[in-house]
Write a protein that holds these residues in place. Structure first.
Motif, mmCIF file in Angstrom:
data_model
loop_
_atom_site.group_PDB
_atom_site.id
_atom_site.type_symbol
_atom_site.label_atom_id
_atom_site.label_comp_id
_atom_site.label_asym_id
_atom_site.label_seq_id
_atom_site.Cartn_x
_atom_site.Cartn_y
_atom_site.Cartn_z
ATOM 1 N N UNK A 1 0.823 -1.215 0.000
ATOM 2 C CA UNK A 1 0.000 0.000 0.000
ATOM 3 C C UNK A 1 0.854 1.261 0.000
ATOM 4 N N UNK A 2 2.144 1.130 0.311
ATOM 5 C CA UNK A 2 3.042 2.287 0.276
ATOM 6 C C UNK A 2 3.711 2.463 -1.092
ATOM 7 N N UNK A 3 3.488 1.527 -1.996
ATOM 8 C CA UNK A 3 4.186 1.561 -3.272
ATOM 9 C C UNK A 3 3.500 2.472 -4.274
ATOM 10 N N UNK A 4 4.310 3.019 -5.191
ATOM 11 C CA UNK A 4 3.753 3.733 -6.331
ATOM 12 C C UNK A 4 3.340 2.706 -7.384
ATOM 13 N N UNK A 5 2.698 3.192 -8.431
ATOM 14 C CA UNK A 5 2.133 2.294 -9.434
ATOM 15 C C UNK A 5 3.206 1.428 -10.102
ATOM 16 N N UNK A 6 4.287 2.078 -10.512
ATOM 17 C CA UNK A 6 5.326 1.330 -11.242
ATOM 18 C C UNK A 6 5.918 0.242 -10.354
ATOM 19 N N UNK A 7 6.204 0.578 -9.125
ATOM 20 C CA UNK A 7 6.803 -0.401 -8.207
ATOM 21 C C UNK A 7 5.832 -1.550 -7.939
#
Lengths: 329, 170
Positions: free
Chosen positions: A36-42
């Motif tokens: 849930x802390x990740x950006x879309x690409x990650x």
């Protein structure tokens, strides 16, 4: 009995430590919390590692709902189908919204219109282009550094002025001259496109050159519509950026004042306040030379308007009819 | 009651004496006390409570206690999404950023311990630290880092790459 350890001798030698858990052994709920802390690409890259993470990273709990909401709050128009889908399948909603924004360049009627009863819908900002001539630009507030005029278009086909001097209760006023609107698909000077790609305005009973719709070049998923003489945006257009004459160098050149301030600050020569209404550098909507529909492109409609035509022809035969009537122009 | 001690016992049976206030950051520990509060017995106020934590090894429990102890002096900045930065040092105070600079194995165990003991700020911090390990790495780098065996078919990989491209363009 194991020895007690008090606070005074806390230490942890990581070199000797062997784990109880690896990433894959963490419960799903903890993986979701991490993702849930990740950006879309990650998040997508994590999902490309193997089947297990691919399945996890597709689920709403991996953070897609928040990613949708974070992205969409920065965008002007988000496909209603995507908003409807987000609770059920947020990743699909994200994909749908992005695909719609990048692939659809025409406006739908709900996106175009305004409902005076619910005050829902699009408020369009308008300014003339310089090509309209000083008779028009001299009375256009944008050229005096003021906010653009704002218009709304009702489903009935009527255009109205939108006045928002009191934010609690915006007002709709009849414009100084009647304005009617409709969609068309094949204006004279432009190729056929889906309904919602072109708007014909009739001002004081006379058709004006067609407005061609496209997505805003600012990447905000808004729409712009422009003719050879005018520009609308489906969001507030920033006031005109002031220009100053830069005298440094061999040739004096006109530059935007806020860019000049920024350049000087960056060079630590002059520190000035950034222009209050500074837009993004190189905002193409500020500069008519960056716009697409020119007098050269829309010359037939512009010609007919200038010679007093009340109705501008449209459809596949319109150019042939024009050539027959005005051949040699 | 301020000086009351709680004995936390690790998986290995090692016991740690911890001030009650520090230990009560764990909802698991707090709930243990709540269950005992029903009895109105003066002798219980001086009795040292012992809480077994069979899921938490001693090295990890030491770190958890260290976190909870420091928290009493300096409350951690709440971690909220969307994140305002991609680096830990800009999201939480320096002590907390340094706290999670541990090897990966310890970090995973801290995540599990924070979850088991129900210590929300520690759980947020450790999950965030793991996410920062993941950020910006390609799928291949992630497989190497976390020892993940690749199983996606070429079609699934192609689909994911298309999603990547669409996401980047948005």
């Amino acid at each position: 009995m194991a020895a007690s350890v008090t606070l005074s001798n806390l230490s942890c030698d990581d070199n000797e430590y062997s784990s109880t858990f690896t990433l894959s052994q963490l419960p799903e709920e903890l993986l979701f919390r991490t993702f849930s802390f990740l950006d879309v690409i990650s998040l997508i890259d994590m999902g490309m590692t193997n089947h297990y993470y691919h399945a996890l990273c597709q689920r709403n709990q991996a953070g897609w709902t928040n990613l949708c909401l974070q992205l969409w709050k920065t965008k002007i128009h988000v496909a209603p189908a995507a908003r409807s889908l987000v609770q059920e399948h947020a990743l699909a909603a994200y994909r749908l919204a992005c695909a719609d924004a990048t692939q659809r360049s025409y406006v739908t009627k709900p996106e175009f219109c305004y409902n005076p009863d619910t005050h829902q819908g699009t408020v369009w900002s308008f300014r003339f282009k310089e090509s309209a001539g000083t008779d028009w630009t001299s009375v256009d507030p944008w050229y005096r550094g003021l906010p653009c005029r704002q218009m709304v278009f009702l489903e009935s086909g009527k255009g109205m002025q939108y006045v928002n001097d009191d934010e609690d209760s915006p007002r709709l006023l009849d414009p100084p001259v009647p304005i009617a609107w409709r969609f068309l698909t094949r204006p004279m000077d432009l190729p056929e496109r889906p309904l919602g790609s072109y708007v014909r305005f009739t001002v004081a009973g006379r058709d004006v050159p067609t407005y061609s719709v496209r997505r805003s070049p600012n990447g905000n998923w808004g729409f712009v519509m422009e003719s050879c003489w005018g520009l609308y945006a489906s969001y507030p257009l920033p006031p005109r950026r002031k220009k100053i004459l830069r005298r440094a160098g061999e040739e004096p050149t006109w530059v935007h004042a806020d860019e000049e301030d920024w350049t000087c600050w960056r060079n630590k020569r002059i520190r000035t306040r950034r222009h209050l209404h500074a837009t993004l550098p190189h905002d193409p909507l500020q500069d008519d030379s960056q716009l697409l529909i020119t007098n050269e492109i829309q010359w037939r409609e512009a010609f007919l308007y200038n010679v007093g035509a009340r109705v501008l022809p449209e459809g596949d035969q319109a150019i042939d009819e024009f050539d027959r009537a005005w051949g040699g122009v | 009651m301020e000086d009351a001690i709680v004995k936390l016992t690790s998986k290995e049976g090692e016991t740690f004496d911890v001030p009650r206030k520090v230990a009560m950051m764990s909802k698991l520990v707090k709930d243990t006390f709540s269950d005992d509060d029903d009895e109105d017995d003066e002798e219980d106020e001086t009795e040292v409570k012992e809480v077994p934590l069979p899921n938490v090894t001693a090295p990890v429990l030491k770190k958890v206690i260290e976190y909870c102890t420091h928290y009493q002096e300096e409350e951690m900045t709440p971690i909220q999404t969307p994140l305002k930065s991609g680096t830990l040092d800009e999201l939480v105070q320096a002590w907390y950023a340094n706290f999670v600079k541990v090897d990966r194995n310890m970090l995973f165990d801290l995540v599990a311990a924070a979850n088991f003991m129900d210590i929300k700020p520690l759980l947020d911090l450790t999950c965030l630290a793991v996410s920062i390990l993941i950020k910006g790495k390609s799928a291949q780098e992630l497989r190497q880092m976390f020892n993940i065996s690749a199983e996606l078919s070429p079609e699934e990989q192609a689909e994911a790459q298309r999603e990547n491209a669409a996401a980047e363009s948005s």
